[in-house]
Design an enzyme around this catalytic site. Structure first.
Site, PDB file in Angstrom:
ATOM      1  N   ASN A  43      -1.972   9.087   4.600  1.00 16.55           N
ATOM      2  CA  ASN A  43      -0.666   8.397   4.549  1.00 16.55           C
ATOM      3  C   ASN A  43      -0.515   8.014   3.286  1.00 16.55           C
ATOM      4  O   ASN A  43      -0.854   6.838   2.578  1.00 16.55           O
ATOM      5  CB  ASN A  43      -1.286   6.531   5.112  1.00 16.55           C
ATOM      6  N   ARG A 107       0.978  10.704   8.274  1.00 18.47           N
ATOM      7  CA  ARG A 107       1.767   9.032   8.989  1.00 18.47           C
ATOM      8  C   ARG A 107       3.100   9.270   8.086  1.00 18.47           C
ATOM      9  O   ARG A 107       3.450   9.272   6.861  1.00 18.47           O
ATOM     10  CB  ARG A 107       1.644   8.140   8.861  1.00 18.47           C
ATOM     11  N   HIS A 196       4.975   0.525  13.820  1.00 24.14           N
ATOM     12  CA  HIS A 196       3.809   0.580  13.541  1.00 24.14           C
ATOM     13  C   HIS A 196       3.739   1.257  15.170  1.00 24.14           C
ATOM     14  O   HIS A 196       2.291   0.259  15.637  1.00 24.14           O
ATOM     15  CB  HIS A 196       3.726  -1.127  13.919  1.00 24.14           C
ATOM     16  N   ARG A 255       8.619 -10.931   5.465  1.00 24.56           N
ATOM     17  CA  ARG A 255      10.128 -10.536   6.134  1.00 24.56           C
ATOM     18  C   ARG A 255      10.598 -11.615   6.996  1.00 24.56           C
ATOM     19  O   ARG A 255      10.180 -12.635   7.645  1.00 24.56           O
ATOM     20  CB  ARG A 255      10.019  -9.777   6.801  1.00 24.56           C
ATOM     21  N   GLU A 395      -5.646   3.198  13.671  1.00 24.64           N
ATOM     22  CA  GLU A 395      -4.414   3.966  13.138  1.00 24.64           C
ATOM     23  C   GLU A 395      -4.412   5.798  13.155  1.00 24.64           C
ATOM     24  O   GLU A 395      -3.716   6.193  13.520  1.00 24.64           O
ATOM     25  CB  GLU A 395      -2.936   3.314  12.201  1.00 24.64           C
TER      26      GLU A 395
END
Length: 413
Positions: A43, A107, A196, A255, A395
């Site tokens: 990743n 990823r 995600h 955010r 993940e």
């Protein structure tokens, strides 16, 4: 740092060998079939490289190389970072040159509409990912750097790109289409993509097991510094909260989430802010940080307990937005079998779970306060129509599963 034979534990510290409360015979992670080979997961971020080496369902090693390319860092670029990973693995007897290594999975944040499933990496695929850089200018270039270096170091190995957006490719046009001029939208690729995806894929599959099978309707709430919700029916995503970018949807650490688009125009015209300043405001200085000055939910919870009004407002806004999405996705799905909380906040904050689902008893959604405080896998009250679950995401395992699935299909073909 390498970890030999490491085992994962949930938010409450229990191991995956413990039974799920209220589901006799089911164990967390029992849907994780053994992987048919050793696979390295990479990743690559702009200044970091996370890795995990898996064999079957066992984690052989994992870690992070940080400060890539930063001033004074001993790791000048991604090649040096991957060589660092190789050295760490070799020190543990798990070298990158091992003949037991079956594949490398990468990823990749944005696959656009071109890549809607995990994909064997070729030169053409690399060019396709490069063309998507305008949609993910901070992430795709870093993902590409990791791919380039890994392909140079192990050109003989199959390498697979697993896209964050791919799980959401099944969203129907009614949910993925924005109501703007269709020619402009088509020309610039303006639509809902969602993110995600590997987490939502893994958690929704695990959650479905709690309802007895893959046909279940599941709402997944992935709550970390970034946060997103998804509605999943029989394993297919039918809606998700993040949009063309990860800015839309839930309140997040920094955010804003959902916002009247005219606010951007107002900030520019009346506030005199540049587009870059507005971008920084909405992505890095909003959310929980903007509301109360803290984007760590643990700090917000401590301040809340002390009676801090700013923390109270931030928590109220956060949970109100979550509750709206739960209600909306209940309507989208028609019926809901499981609501699954995951991510750092979802797995660890009993308060967020309690306040988000408060007052939804008429929908069959009721939290058991004792189970919730303990952080059990099932925190719903007995007799509720909807199971409420706490499911640690994985993940990297999902990327490994998808990587080896591609390799298996390629070998058969």
């Amino acid at each position: 740092m390498s970890e030999r034979g490491a085992r994962t534990a949930g938010a409450s510290g229990r191991s995956d060998d413990e039974s799920v409360s209220g589901v006799p015979g089911h164990r967390p992670g029992s849907g994780r079939e053994g992987l048919p080979g050793r696979v390295l997961i990479l990743n690559s971020g702009s200044s970091s490289l996370k890795y995990r080496l898996l064999s079957g369902a066992e984690r052989l090693a994992s870690g992070t190389v940080e400060r890539i390319g930063e001033p004074g860092s001993p790791v000048p670029d991604h090649r040096a970072a991957l060589e660092t990973v190789a050295a760490r693995l070799a020190a543990g007897g798990l070298g990158l040159d091992s003949p037991e290594l079956t594949a490398i999975g990468h990823r990749v944040v944005h696959g656009g509409t071109a890549f809607t499933r995990p994909t064997l990496i070729t030169d053409e695929v690399v060019r396709g990912i490069e063309e998507l850089v305008p949609l993910a200018p901070l992430h795709n270039p870093a993902n590409l750097a990791g791919i380039e270096v890994a392909r140079r170091l192990r050109p003989d190995l199959p390498q697979v790109a697993v896209f964050d957006t791919a799980f959401h490719a099944t969203i129907p046009p009614a949910a993925s289409t924005y109501a703007i001029d269709r020619e402009v939208a088509a020309r610039l690729g303006v639509r809902r993509y969602g993110f995600h995806g590997t987490s939502h894929a893994y958690v929704s599959r695990e959650a479905a097991l709690l309802a007895g099978g893959p046909e279940a309707n599941v709402i997944v709430l992935h709550l970390g510094n970034g946060a997103s919700a998804s509605a999943v029916s029989a394993g297919r995503c039918v809606d998700t909260s993040m949009g063309m970018t990860p800015l839309e949807g839930l309140v997040m650490g920094t955010r804003s989430g959902d916002l009247d688009p005219a606010v951007v125009l107002y900030l520019a015209r009346t506030g005199g802010m540049s587009l870059d300043e507005i971008d920084a405001l909405l992505n890095r200085r909003s959310g929980m940080l903007g509301l109360c000055g803290d984007n760590d939910m643990r700090a917000v919870t401590e301040r809340l307990a002390g009676g801090d009004p700013d923390a109270e407002l931030a928590m109220s806004v956060y949970c109100h937005r979550l509750r709206k999405y739960v209600g909306a996705y209940y309507a989208v799905l028609g019926t809901v079998d499981v609501i699954a909380f995951t991510g750092g906040v979802g797995e660890n904050s009993a308060l967020v779970r309690e306040r988000t689902l408060a007052g939804l008893g008429a929908l069959g959604i009721t939290v058991d306060p004792v189970r919730n405080a303990r952080g059990d896998t099932l925190v719903s009250a007995d007799g509720g129509a909807v199971r409420i679950a706490v499911i640690p995401t994985d993940e990297e395992f999902e990327i490994a599963r998808q990587t080896l699935s591609v390799v298996s299909r390629t070998n058969r073909g």
